[in-house]
Design an enzyme around this catalytic site. Structure first.
Site, mmCIF file in Angstrom:
data_model
loop_
_atom_site.group_PDB
_atom_site.id
_atom_site.type_symbol
_atom_site.label_atom_id
_atom_site.label_comp_id
_atom_site.label_asym_id
_atom_site.label_seq_id
_atom_site.Cartn_x
_atom_site.Cartn_y
_atom_site.Cartn_z
ATOM 1 N N GLY A 293 17.853 32.743 11.457
ATOM 2 C CA GLY A 293 17.055 31.217 10.869
ATOM 3 C C GLY A 293 17.573 30.412 11.872
ATOM 4 O O GLY A 293 17.091 29.057 11.676
ATOM 5 N N GLU B 209 21.563 37.294 13.612
ATOM 6 C CA GLU B 209 20.167 38.092 13.349
ATOM 7 C C GLU B 209 19.062 36.860 13.894
ATOM 8 O O GLU B 209 18.197 36.763 13.272
ATOM 9 C CB GLU B 209 20.041 38.393 11.961
ATOM 10 C CG GLU B 209 19.739 39.903 11.965
ATOM 11 C CD GLU B 209 19.683 40.264 10.567
ATOM 12 O OE1 GLU B 209 20.786 40.767 10.226
ATOM 13 O OE2 GLU B 209 19.175 39.734 9.959
ATOM 14 N N GLY C 105 15.760 35.595 15.537
ATOM 15 C CA GLY C 105 14.541 36.079 16.276
ATOM 16 C C GLY C 105 14.142 34.759 17.004
ATOM 17 O O GLY C 105 14.016 34.997 18.173
ATOM 18 N N ARG D 148 0.368 30.575 12.643
ATOM 19 C CA ARG D 148 1.335 29.662 12.183
ATOM 20 C C ARG D 148 0.818 28.453 11.527
ATOM 21 O O ARG D 148 1.300 28.367 10.329
ATOM 22 C CB ARG D 148 2.437 29.605 13.233
ATOM 23 C CG ARG D 148 3.327 30.924 13.717
ATOM 24 C CD ARG D 148 4.389 30.665 14.327
ATOM 25 N NE ARG D 148 5.600 30.052 13.483
ATOM 26 C CZ ARG D 148 5.934 28.892 13.429
ATOM 27 N NH1 ARG D 148 5.175 27.899 14.393
ATOM 28 N NH2 ARG D 148 6.708 28.510 12.571
ATOM 29 N N TYR E 288 1.368 28.288 7.626
ATOM 30 C CA TYR E 288 2.559 27.580 7.007
ATOM 31 C C TYR E 288 2.495 26.011 7.477
ATOM 32 O O TYR E 288 3.337 25.135 7.295
ATOM 33 C CB TYR E 288 3.922 27.637 7.937
ATOM 34 C CG TYR E 288 4.125 29.456 7.978
ATOM 35 C CD1 TYR E 288 4.489 30.340 7.056
ATOM 36 C CD2 TYR E 288 3.956 30.098 9.304
ATOM 37 C CE1 TYR E 288 4.608 31.404 6.979
ATOM 38 C CE2 TYR E 288 4.333 31.363 9.471
ATOM 39 C CZ TYR E 288 4.597 32.121 8.391
ATOM 40 O OH TYR E 288 4.906 33.170 8.326
ATOM 41 N N CYS F 33 -14.450 32.679 11.676
ATOM 42 C CA CYS F 33 -15.742 32.022 10.847
ATOM 43 C C CYS F 33 -15.076 31.477 9.557
ATOM 44 O O CYS F 33 -15.682 31.579 8.199
ATOM 45 C CB CYS F 33 -16.448 33.132 10.609
ATOM 46 S SG CYS F 33 -15.479 34.540 9.682
ATOM 47 N N TYR G 17 6.737 35.014 16.554
ATOM 48 C CA TYR G 17 5.632 34.878 15.211
ATOM 49 C C TYR G 17 4.396 34.466 15.792
ATOM 50 O O TYR G 17 3.637 34.055 14.851
ATOM 51 C CB TYR G 17 6.381 34.174 14.180
ATOM 52 C CG TYR G 17 7.826 34.699 13.742
ATOM 53 C CD1 TYR G 17 7.915 35.758 13.187
ATOM 54 C CD2 TYR G 17 9.025 33.872 14.256
ATOM 55 C CE1 TYR G 17 9.209 36.213 12.783
ATOM 56 C CE2 TYR G 17 10.170 34.306 13.582
ATOM 57 C CZ TYR G 17 10.258 35.524 12.986
ATOM 58 O OH TYR G 17 11.612 35.808 12.650
#
Ligand code: LLP
Length: 406
Positions: free
Chosen positions: A223, A265, A267, A304, A308, A335, A364
């Site tokens: 995170g 952890e 990313g 993204r 989001y 489209c 991502y």
């Protein structure tokens, strides 16, 4: 200038000429720097970093992360497979399962990979099917964080993990089935810039951990955020966060009574800033009073912003400092009218053939790319520390689009 540092003096136009547009460009120096920052987060010795490869699963980057001493988490057999190919030992992979089949559990168990289980029913099934196997329990300690509701994974309403009121039952299942519970883990969600919320989650998890006496590890999740918008966002203060984590780790270790390893952890923090996405401007137009910059970066290439409402800084190449600035909506070639990369962004008036540079595209972005509209996913290139360029994933070909048809 930020771009010149990133490109190590290379010309983005030449990269596009060599590898096609759009193009993901990675910088090895930046990627390694982020690995090292997290690796050195704390002084507590039994500490490891599991790179969350869902953010970016490029084999070359995975190898570099491994060289830097990172381990890996996996969300699927596919991620386990790729991590093995990148050279990660089976004891360096942690499978964080969510709603998986027995076959998928077996894929990990047969390899001796520890599996994180995230519901009571799956815990029962795991215990029945693999008596005596090692497992970790994913816990929702009640704390959540994230840049969007879609990526908050702890707290009240979420499909993930076992909640605090289910722990007694979890203990019964573990006892009854003979599961060897070697860890507990959590992930509060993706993206925080203020370490307080992470620390709150850690304290809540440690409160749970003290009642499980035989743990080898406690995995605190990822995170860790980075500023996508430098005008409004600050850098996460890793020194301060590390100092506070150390306090908690040493205090816990002092009272726990056995050696315990702490894991994180991340990313996004590892890979986001290590890449830019280059695209080409193919149309500059005005529709009903709105200015559009039409590029080849559709949401199949970078989803993204559509998914989001995420912000990515966009620069133009050449920079055109002399051109008037106007509010452009930057769009792709898919489209759907929702195919928008940025809304009403102040940008210099561009010419067709100019490039756009989308920043912080290492997490991502490629990993969520698709072939929608039968568009070809772009190539990925790596600018090495010595300034040379290496193709680390080739661009899709037209043949790739029909490869799986019978
Ligand atoms: N651990 C678990 C169990 C996770 O589910 C995730 C991310 C991570 C670690 C790594 O989180 P990070 O350090 O990267 O924040 N597609 C979204 C992000 C989804 C994150 C999913 N889980 C985005 O583009 O922002």
């Amino acid at each position: 200038m930020k771009d010149e540092l990133f490109f190590e003096g290379l010309d983005p136009k030449e990269l596009i000429a060599d590898y096609g547009s759009p193009l993901y460009v990675y910088n090895e120096r930046v990627f390694r720097a982020r690995c090292r920052e997290i690796k050195n987060l704390v002084s507590y010795p039994a500490f490891s970093v599991n790179y969350s490869v869902k953010a970016n699963n490029n084999l070359s980057l995975l190898r570099i992360a491994h060289e830097e001493g990172l381990m890996a988490d996996a969300m699927s057999p596919g991620e386990i497979y790729v991590e093995e190919k990148a050279g990660y030992g089976l004891d360096e992979i942690f499978y964080i399962s969510n709603n998986v089949s027995t076959e998928e559990m077996a894929f990990a168990v047969q390899r001796g990979i520890v599996v994180s289980i995230d519901s009571l029913s799956q815990l029962r099934r795991f215990g029945r099917t693999f008596p005596g196997a090692r497992a970790s329990l994913r816990i929702n300690s009640g704390v959540g964080a994230g840049h969007s509701d879609k990526v908050v994974t702890g707290g009240k309403k979420t499909k993930f993990a076992v909640s605090l009121d289910q722990l007694d039952e979890a203990r019964n299942i573990i006892r009854g089935t003979g599961i060897r519970l070697v860890g507990i883990n959590q992930h509060i969600g993706s993206f925080f810039l203020d370490g307080e919320i992470y620390l709150e989650g850690v304290r809540a998890l440690l409160d749970v951990a003290k009642d499980f006496p035989d743990l080898d590890f406690i995995d605190l999740g990822g995170g860790f955020g980075m500023p996508y918008d430098v005008k409004t966002q600050h850098r996460l203060d890793l020194n301060e966060l590390g100092r506070r984590l150390d306090e908690l780790f040493y205090a816990f270790a002092g009272s726990y009574g056995r050696q315990v390893r702490f894991k994180v952890e991340p990313g996004r923090y590892i890979s986001a800033e290590s890449a830019v996405l280059l695209g080409t401007v193919h149309a500059v137009k005005e529709n009903a009073g709105h200015l559009y910059c039409g590029t080849d970066i559709g949401f199949n290439v970078l989803i993204r912003p559509v998914l989001y409402d995420a912000y990515h800084e966009i620069e133009t190449w050449p920079h055109r400092p002399e051109a008037p600035q106007k509010p452009f909506t930057v769009v792709g070639n898919i489209c759907e009218s929702g195919d928008i990369l940025a809304k009403d962004r102040e940008m210099p008036v561009m010419e067709e053939g100019d490039l756009v540079i989308v920043h912080d595209a290492g997490a991502y972005c490629y990993s969520m790319a698709s072939n929608y509209n039968n568009r070809l996913r772009p190539a990925e290139v790596l600018i090495r520390e010595d300034g040379s360029v290496r193709l680390i994933r080739r661009r899709d070909t037209l043949e790739d689009l029909i490869r799986n048809f019978e």
